[in-house]
Design a protein around this motif. Structure first.
Motif, short mmCIF file in Angstrom:
data_model
loop_
_atom_site.label_atom_id
_atom_site.label_comp_id
_atom_site.label_asym_id
_atom_site.label_seq_id
_atom_site.Cartn_x
_atom_site.Cartn_y
_atom_site.Cartn_z
N ASP A 179 0.85 -1.18 0.00
CA ASP A 179 0.00 0.00 0.00
C ASP A 179 0.89 1.24 0.00
OD1 ASP A 179 -1.51 2.11 2.05
OD2 ASP A 179 -2.82 1.16 0.55
N GLU A 180 0.62 2.18 -0.91
CA GLU A 180 1.47 3.37 -1.05
C GLU A 180 1.53 4.20 0.21
OE1 GLU A 180 1.15 5.78 -4.55
OE2 GLU A 180 0.61 4.04 -5.78
N ASP A 181 0.40 4.36 0.89
CA ASP A 181 0.39 5.16 2.11
C ASP A 181 1.23 4.52 3.21
OD1 ASP A 181 -1.24 7.09 0.98
OD2 ASP A 181 -3.08 6.07 1.59
N GLU A 182 1.12 3.19 3.34
CA GLU A 182 1.93 2.49 4.33
C GLU A 182 3.41 2.56 3.97
OE1 GLU A 182 0.71 -1.49 5.25
OE2 GLU A 182 -1.40 -0.93 5.23
N ALA A 183 3.72 2.43 2.69
CA ALA A 183 5.11 2.46 2.23
C ALA A 183 5.76 3.81 2.54
CB ALA A 183 5.17 2.17 0.75
N LYS A 184 5.00 4.89 2.42
CA LYS A 184 5.54 6.22 2.70
C LYS A 184 5.90 6.39 4.17
CE LYS A 184 3.14 8.51 -1.08
NZ LYS A 184 2.08 9.45 -1.45
N GLU A 185 5.19 5.70 5.04
CA GLU A 185 5.43 5.82 6.47
C GLU A 185 6.61 4.98 6.95
OE1 GLU A 185 1.84 5.06 8.63
OE2 GLU A 185 0.68 6.42 7.37
N LYS A 186 7.01 3.99 6.17
CA LYS A 186 8.11 3.11 6.56
C LYS A 186 9.45 3.73 6.19
CE LYS A 186 6.07 -1.45 5.94
NZ LYS A 186 6.19 -2.69 5.16
N PRO A 187 10.47 3.46 7.00
CA PRO A 187 11.83 3.84 6.58
C PRO A 187 12.20 3.06 5.32
CG PRO A 187 11.77 3.24 8.90
CD PRO A 187 10.43 2.88 8.32
N ALA A 188 13.00 3.63 4.46
CA ALA A 188 13.38 2.98 3.20
C ALA A 188 13.97 1.60 3.41
CB ALA A 188 14.36 3.85 2.43
N MET A 189 14.69 1.41 4.49
CA MET A 189 15.31 0.10 4.75
C MET A 189 14.30 -0.99 5.01
SD MET A 189 18.61 1.15 7.06
CE MET A 189 18.96 -0.57 7.40
N LEU A 190 13.10 -0.63 5.39
CA LEU A 190 12.06 -1.62 5.70
C LEU A 190 11.07 -1.82 4.57
CD1 LEU A 190 11.29 -0.68 9.41
CD2 LEU A 190 12.83 -2.46 8.55
N ALA A 191 11.20 -1.06 3.52
CA ALA A 191 10.29 -1.19 2.39
C ALA A 191 10.48 -2.54 1.71
CB ALA A 191 10.52 -0.06 1.39
N SER A 192 9.39 -3.12 1.24
CA SER A 192 9.51 -4.39 0.54
C SER A 192 10.08 -4.16 -0.86
CB SER A 192 8.15 -5.09 0.45
OG SER A 192 7.26 -4.31 -0.31
N VAL A 193 10.79 -5.16 -1.35
CA VAL A 193 11.41 -5.07 -2.67
C VAL A 193 10.82 -6.17 -3.53
CG1 VAL A 193 13.59 -5.22 -3.94
CG2 VAL A 193 13.55 -4.18 -1.67
N ALA A 194 10.34 -5.80 -4.70
CA ALA A 194 9.75 -6.78 -5.62
C ALA A 194 10.83 -7.77 -6.07
CB ALA A 194 9.16 -6.06 -6.83
N ILE A 195 10.41 -9.01 -6.27
CA ILE A 195 11.35 -10.07 -6.65
C ILE A 195 12.08 -9.75 -7.96
CG2 ILE A 195 9.62 -11.48 -7.84
CD1 ILE A 195 12.30 -13.00 -5.61
N LYS A 196 11.39 -9.15 -8.91
CA LYS A 196 12.03 -8.82 -10.18
C LYS A 196 13.11 -7.75 -9.97
CE LYS A 196 8.40 -10.03 -13.43
NZ LYS A 196 7.54 -9.53 -14.51
N THR A 197 12.86 -6.83 -9.08
CA THR A 197 13.86 -5.81 -8.76
C THR A 197 15.04 -6.43 -8.05
OG1 THR A 197 12.12 -4.15 -8.58
CG2 THR A 197 14.23 -3.63 -7.53
N ARG A 198 14.75 -7.30 -7.10
CA ARG A 198 15.80 -7.93 -6.30
C ARG A 198 16.77 -8.75 -7.17
NH1 ARG A 198 15.88 -8.23 -1.11
NH2 ARG A 198 13.63 -8.06 -0.81
#
Length: 108
Positions: free
Chosen positions: A65-84
């Protein structure tokens, strides 16, 4: 946490967390050891297997969720498998195109 570095003669290094790599390799039917190598002639089939597994995982990922992602520190953001796995697949493709082996080992 164990860190793994992938290397080939035609590309730079790709550094990944072992706990991210190992389950994807296992699902692709690739045996993961602490140190290992892919021979150049095996790379096309290895790449195809990894792409298939990554695509399968990507289809089942739930976007954050974009709103939840904005509240998280960047280090805790999930990373898509294709990106990883983007950099590793790029290294494998380049090595395959040039007919060069790829090896990995723990980062020390």
């Amino acid at each position: 946490m164990a860190v793994v570095v992938f290397r080939s003669k035609v590309s730079g290094e790709v550094i990944m967390m072992r706990n991210h790599v190992e389950p994807v390799f296992k699902e692709a039917g690739i045996i993961f050891h602490e140190r290992g190598a892919f021979l150049a002639q095996d790379l096309p089939s290895i790449i195809a297997s990894l792409e298939q597994v990554i695509e399968s995982i990507a289809q089942s990922e739930v976007p954050e969720d974009e709103d939840e992602a904005k509240e998280k520190p960047a280090m805790l953001a999930s990373v898509a498998i294709k990106t990883r796995f983007y950099a590793l697949l790029k290294l494998l493709r380049k090595a395959s195109d040039k007919g060069v082996n790829v090896h990995w080992e723990p980062l020390t």
